[in-house]
Design an enzyme around this catalytic site. Structure first.
Site, PDB file in Angstrom:
ATOM      1  N   GLY A   1      37.596  29.681  30.392  1.00 15.51           N
ATOM      2  CA  GLY A   1      38.751  29.681  29.478  1.00 15.51           C
ATOM      3  C   GLY A   1      39.596  30.931  29.601  1.00 15.51           C
ATOM      4  O   GLY A   1      39.258  31.877  30.313  1.00 15.51           O
TER       5      GLY A   1
ATOM      6  N   GLY B   1      40.330  34.067  28.786  1.00 12.02           N
ATOM      7  CA  GLY B   1      39.614  35.145  28.096  1.00 12.02           C
ATOM      8  C   GLY B   1      40.494  36.335  27.801  1.00 12.02           C
ATOM      9  O   GLY B   1      40.131  37.215  27.015  1.00 12.02           O
ATOM     10  N   ARG B   2      41.638  36.378  28.453  1.00 12.71           N
ATOM     11  CA  ARG B   2      42.569  37.488  28.194  1.00 12.71           C
ATOM     12  C   ARG B   2      44.005  37.046  28.425  1.00 12.71           C
ATOM     13  O   ARG B   2      44.866  37.842  28.806  1.00 12.71           O
ATOM     14  CB  ARG B   2      42.248  38.677  29.081  1.00 12.71           C
ATOM     15  CG  ARG B   2      42.144  38.333  30.560  1.00 12.71           C
ATOM     16  CD  ARG B   2      42.029  39.571  31.375  1.00 12.71           C
ATOM     17  NE  ARG B   2      41.629  39.269  32.730  1.00 12.71           N
ATOM     18  CZ  ARG B   2      41.574  40.161  33.688  1.00 12.71           C
ATOM     19  NH1 ARG B   2      41.908  41.392  33.431  1.00 12.71           N
ATOM     20  NH2 ARG B   2      41.180  39.827  34.889  1.00 12.71           N
TER      21      ARG B   2
ATOM     22  N   LYS C   1      49.138  37.918  30.116  1.00 17.31           N
ATOM     23  CA  LYS C   1      47.800  38.207  30.638  1.00 17.31           C
ATOM     24  C   LYS C   1      47.471  39.662  30.328  1.00 17.31           C
ATOM     25  O   LYS C   1      48.263  40.557  30.632  1.00 17.31           O
ATOM     26  CB  LYS C   1      47.747  37.963  32.148  1.00 17.31           C
ATOM     27  CG  LYS C   1      46.374  38.248  32.744  1.00 17.31           C
ATOM     28  CD  LYS C   1      46.265  37.729  34.153  1.00 17.31           C
ATOM     29  CE  LYS C   1      44.954  38.144  34.795  1.00 17.31           C
ATOM     30  NZ  LYS C   1      44.885  37.719  36.204  1.00 17.31           N
TER      31      LYS C   1
ATOM     32  N   ASP D   1      36.884  42.485  27.274  1.00 15.80           N
ATOM     33  CA  ASP D   1      37.684  43.134  26.227  1.00 15.80           C
ATOM     34  C   ASP D   1      39.065  42.502  26.060  1.00 15.80           C
ATOM     35  O   ASP D   1      39.869  42.952  25.242  1.00 15.80           O
ATOM     36  CB  ASP D   1      37.825  44.636  26.530  1.00 15.80           C
ATOM     37  CG  ASP D   1      38.395  44.896  27.922  1.00 15.80           C
ATOM     38  OD1 ASP D   1      38.898  43.941  28.548  1.00 15.80           O
ATOM     39  OD2 ASP D   1      38.338  46.053  28.377  1.00 15.80           O
ATOM     40  N   GLY D   2      39.354  41.502  26.882  1.00 19.63           N
ATOM     41  CA  GLY D   2      40.648  40.825  26.748  1.00 19.63           C
ATOM     42  C   GLY D   2      41.809  41.576  27.384  1.00 19.63           C
ATOM     43  O   GLY D   2      42.949  41.156  27.270  1.00 19.63           O
TER      44      GLY D   2
ATOM     45  N   ARG E   1      44.077  23.798  35.513  1.00 17.36           N
ATOM     46  CA  ARG E   1      43.318  24.046  36.743  1.00 17.36           C
ATOM     47  C   ARG E   1      42.297  22.935  36.972  1.00 17.36           C
ATOM     48  O   ARG E   1      42.037  22.144  36.061  1.00 17.36           O
ATOM     49  CB  ARG E   1      42.480  25.335  36.586  1.00 17.36           C
ATOM     50  CG  ARG E   1      43.231  26.533  36.197  1.00 17.36           C
ATOM     51  CD  ARG E   1      42.704  27.158  34.897  1.00 17.36           C
ATOM     52  NE  ARG E   1      43.719  28.080  34.368  1.00 17.36           N
ATOM     53  CZ  ARG E   1      43.898  29.291  34.842  1.00 17.36           C
ATOM     54  NH1 ARG E   1      43.086  29.756  35.766  1.00 17.36           N
ATOM     55  NH2 ARG E   1      44.859  30.052  34.394  1.00 17.36           N
TER      56      ARG E   1
ATOM     57  N   ASP F   1      38.168  27.389  38.868  1.00 14.38           N
ATOM     58  CA  ASP F   1      38.976  27.755  37.695  1.00 14.38           C
ATOM     59  C   ASP F   1      40.244  28.496  38.102  1.00 14.38           C
ATOM     60  O   ASP F   1      41.130  28.701  37.272  1.00 14.38           O
ATOM     61  CB  ASP F   1      38.164  28.616  36.719  1.00 14.38           C
ATOM     62  CG  ASP F   1      37.503  29.799  37.386  1.00 14.38           C
ATOM     63  OD1 ASP F   1      36.692  29.584  38.305  1.00 14.38           O
ATOM     64  OD2 ASP F   1      37.803  30.947  37.005  1.00 14.38           O
ATOM     65  N   ASN F   2      40.336  28.870  39.370  1.00 14.65           N
ATOM     66  CA  ASN F   2      41.545  29.543  39.842  1.00 14.65           C
ATOM     67  C   ASN F   2      42.365  28.643  40.761  1.00 14.65           C
ATOM     68  O   ASN F   2      43.272  29.119  41.443  1.00 14.65           O
ATOM     69  CB  ASN F   2      41.184  30.832  40.596  1.00 14.65           C
ATOM     70  CG  ASN F   2      40.618  31.887  39.662  1.00 14.65           C
ATOM     71  OD1 ASN F   2      40.885  31.873  38.466  1.00 14.65           O
ATOM     72  ND2 ASN F   2      39.826  32.790  40.196  1.00 14.65           N
TER      73      ASN F   2
HETATM   74  P1  AMP Z   1      39.284  35.745  36.666  1.00 13.21           P
HETATM   75  O1  AMP Z   1      38.257  36.245  37.612  1.00 13.21           O
HETATM   76  O2  AMP Z   1      40.307  36.774  36.260  1.00 13.21           O
HETATM   77  O3  AMP Z   1      39.887  34.453  37.087  1.00 13.21           O
HETATM   78  O4  AMP Z   1      38.494  35.469  35.303  1.00 13.21           O
HETATM   79  C1  AMP Z   1      37.405  34.626  35.185  1.00 13.21           C
HETATM   80  C2  AMP Z   1      37.145  34.395  33.750  1.00 13.21           C
HETATM   81  O5  AMP Z   1      36.823  35.630  33.108  1.00 13.21           O
HETATM   82  C3  AMP Z   1      38.302  33.836  32.984  1.00 13.21           C
HETATM   83  O6  AMP Z   1      37.774  33.031  31.973  1.00 13.21           O
HETATM   84  C4  AMP Z   1      38.960  35.059  32.425  1.00 13.21           C
HETATM   85  O7  AMP Z   1      39.778  34.793  31.317  1.00 13.21           O
HETATM   86  C5  AMP Z   1      37.751  35.898  32.054  1.00 13.21           C
HETATM   87  N1  AMP Z   1      38.023  37.337  32.033  1.00 13.21           N
HETATM   88  C6  AMP Z   1      38.266  38.136  33.094  1.00 13.21           C
HETATM   89  N2  AMP Z   1      38.472  39.402  32.683  1.00 13.21           N
HETATM   90  C7  AMP Z   1      38.360  39.412  31.345  1.00 13.21           C
HETATM   91  C8  AMP Z   1      38.480  40.419  30.345  1.00 13.21           C
HETATM   92  N3  AMP Z   1      38.739  41.685  30.641  1.00 13.21           N
HETATM   93  N4  AMP Z   1      38.296  40.054  29.070  1.00 13.21           N
HETATM   94  C9  AMP Z   1      38.026  38.786  28.748  1.00 13.21           C
HETATM   95  N5  AMP Z   1      37.902  37.795  29.620  1.00 13.21           N
HETATM   96  C10 AMP Z   1      38.071  38.091  30.924  1.00 13.21           C
HETATM   97 MG    MG Z   2      41.016  33.094  36.708  1.00 16.95          MG
END
Ligand code: AMP
Ligand code: MG
Length: 585
Positions: free
Chosen positions: A169, A171-172, A192, A204-205, A269, A339-340
């Site tokens: 989901g 997450g940030r 983002k 930490d979002g 996605r 997810d990407n």
């Molecule tokens: P990503 O690798 O950026 O595609 O992220 C994979 C998952 O981790 C996704 O659900 C992101 O929203 C979550 N995510 C990545 N970095 C953070 C963060 N700093 N805080 C919260 N969720 C994160």
């Molecule tokens: Mg992602």
């Protein structure tokens, strides 16, 4: 050679007739500019004229007061059930597509590090004057809600590095709302790095300056290279400390929080569908699919009994095309998890991506990817894996016959990819029509490039810039990449094959061949060292290099004096080889 599983080589799903010119979105907008790629722009003035000329017809009536700029999530909220639980507490969410979630304002003074005029004016109908207001900075950093905005965080799952990872989901990220511009195109605006959501897990979002700068510049650069991608409107930095262990070696450092406002026609996605299928929420799966098809695949009729199969065929085709385009510009996404991977086949979620310098199919931009799962040469195979996961997600909605048909479609993926890559590399070499030798010419060149570690973008660019007599005489004094290439024992053979092939294009002029090639072979890509240099300055609140790169990369096929002075077409500096990019962001 392309690391595609050779077993998947039959059902020919014809590659679309998309031509190289169509591939270049930039050329759509500015055909006349593409005719004059020879021009060596002498300074800011002429570049500004070119950029402004794109918008001469449309600058009138842009929105100057942000109170008149409205976004809305009503359509999405009306289409799907919304998470009944309120607030950003981390939790497992069921039976919905979105949760309501508010951005958390960034602390400390905010600085507008970069803004995309092309996006503001061209996609959001906003006059650049709005960027001067304090409100703008608050809107694009999560400090204040845009008129109409009821922010959402999207629930999705995904396969990460080959394994089902469950709920992920946003997450940030916060979906601020949709905006339909005066051309009638609807864009989804997303922040983002804007704080925690129910999907933040242990995060930490936040996002830091280096990753946000890379996303901002990377996505804009891809757009101007003609590769389907999310766009970036703005990049704001704060003084909020964000702790990151950049290389996962125990060295935790306080970096600074940043937010990018990014746009896509859709942020759904493969993982958006996967989570519903995995948790048996089949009504919702059907609802989401119907929505995506209706909104983004208008040629597929909603009452068609094979509509999900038709949708799947389109995604297979478009994903193959997208990854072929990545390969043709030497782009490695870095984290090709499901997810990407976008359902509308655009490049999304820029993380530890990289443009390859030396040609190497084993190029892995992400130091966290120990096994090289997502090396540039394996991306096409990973696309197949991800599409297989998409098919798994769709299976509950398909009849046995439709599942078999979908499997056949998937088996055709390799052929679609190969046909497209063949087309793209032929264009990179200026080859017209079909010749039995074309595959050999492409394959031998890539072999010689790999053996000599020749620079990927500049080899093709310098082949475009050299006249046939220069090539014939091996006059490479101004062409460092070709000089490297020419040290190979098979170079002479390759060159003679290539020149003979060109000479068989009887109706082609050499200058036309050069112009055509220069229109598809960029002189400037966002090399890692260029991004790194801009990051170091940005961390000191000097955003001049972000602006320079942003400007230059929006005309990647045109030689520009400021880019030449900055060494952006020169041999990468030695320190570039030591650079590492990780998943930490
Ligand atoms: P990503 O690798 O950026 O595609 O992220 C994979 C998952 O981790 C996704 O659900 C992101 O929203 C979550 N995510 C990545 N970095 C953070 C963060 N700093 N805080 C919260 N969720 C994160
Ligand atoms: Mg992602």
């Amino acid at each position: 050679m392309w690391c595609l599983p050779e077993v998947v080589l039959f059902t020919v799903v014809a590659a679309t007739s998309m031509t190289i010119v169509h591939m270049l979105d930039f050329c759509h907008k500015a055909d006349s500019e593409c005719q004059i790629q020879d021009i060596f722009l002498s300074g800011q003035q002429s570049r500004a004229q070119i950029i402004n000329s794109r918008w001469n017809a449309s600058v009138l009536n842009l929105i100057q007061n942000l109170d008149h700029f409205r976004v809305s999530n009503e359509k999405l909220k009306g289409a799907f059930p919304i998470d009944e639980v309120q607030g950003n507490a981390v939790r497992t969410v069921k039976n919905c597509i979105f949760s309501e979630s508010s951005p958390t304002p960034l602390k400390g003074p905010l600085r507008l590090a970069a803004v995309s005029k092309d996006v503001l004016e061209g996609l959001l109908d906003l006059d650049m004057a709005v960027t001067q207001s304090e409100d703008f900075l608050l809107y694009i950093s999560g400090g204040q809600r845009l008129p109409g905005s009821q922010p959402l965080a999207h629930r999705y799952g995904g396969h990460q590095f080959g394994y089902w990872a469950g709920q992920l989901g946003d997450g940030r990220a916060h979906l601020l709302g949709q905006y339909t511009n005066r051309k009638g195109d609807t864009w989804e605006l997303q922040l983002k790095g804007s704080g925690k959501t129910p999907y933040s897990r242990s995060g930490d979002g936040r996002a830091v300056i280096r990753s946000s700068l890379r996303e901002f510049l990377g996505s804009e650069a891809m757009h101007f290279l003609g590769v389907p991608t999310s766009r970036a409107a703005s990049f704001v930095v704060s003084d909020e400390p964000v702790l990151r262990d950049q290389f996962y070696d125990g060295n935790v450092r306080a970096e600074r929080g940043a937010v990018v406002l990014r746009l896509a026609k859709s942020w759904f996605r493969i993982g958006s569908l996967e989570i519903l299928s995995h948790s048996g929420e089949l009504d919702l799966l059907r609802k989401l699919l119907d929505f995506v098809i209706e909104e983004h695949f208008p040629s597929i009729k909603s009452d068609h009994s094979d509509k999900y199969l038709a949708f799947y065929s389109r995604v297979v085709n478009d994903t193959a095309h997208l990854i072929a385009q990545w390969t043709s510009v030497g782009f490695a996404h870095g984290v090709c998890n499901t997810d990407n991977f976008s359902l509308v086949s655009i490049t999304i979620d820029y993380g530890p991506f990289g443009f390859m310098d030396s040609y190497n199919p084993g190029f892995v931009p992400n130091t966290s990817d120990d096994e090289g799962r997502y090396s540039v040469g394996r991306q096409a195979g990973v696309g197949f894996f991800n599409l297989d996961k998409l098919l798994d997600a769709l299976r509950p909605l398909l009849t046995a016959g439709q599942q078999q048909a979908a499997e056949r479609v998937l088996k055709g993926y390799a052929d679609i990819y190969k046909a497209r890559i063949h087309q793209l590399f032929k264009a990179k070499l200026g080859l017209l029509g079909d010749d039995v030798e074309d595959d050999d010419i492409i394959a031998l060149l890539l072999q010689v490039m790999e053996d000599t570690q020749a620079d990927f973008p500049m080899t093709f660019r310098q082949l475009s810039e050299a006249s046939a007599p220069q090539l014939h005489n091996r006059n490479f004094t101004q062409a460092w990449a070709l000089e490297d290439l020419s040290s190979h024992g098979l170079f002479a053979d390759w060159l003679s094959m290539y020149l003979q092939r060109l000479s068989r294009q009887s109706h082609d002029q050499d200058a036309t061949r050069q112009a055509r090639m220069k229109g598809v072979n960029p002189r400037y890509v966002l090399r890692n060292w260029m991004a790194e240099s801009a990051i170091r300055k940005a961390e000191m609140n000097d955003f001049s290099e972000v602006a320079l790169l942003h400007r230059i990369l929006s005309l990647p096929f045109i030689t520009q004096s400021s880019a030449e002075e900055a060494g952006y077409a020169a041999r990468p500096p030695r320190w570039a080889q030591r650079l590492k990019v990780s998943c930490s962001s």
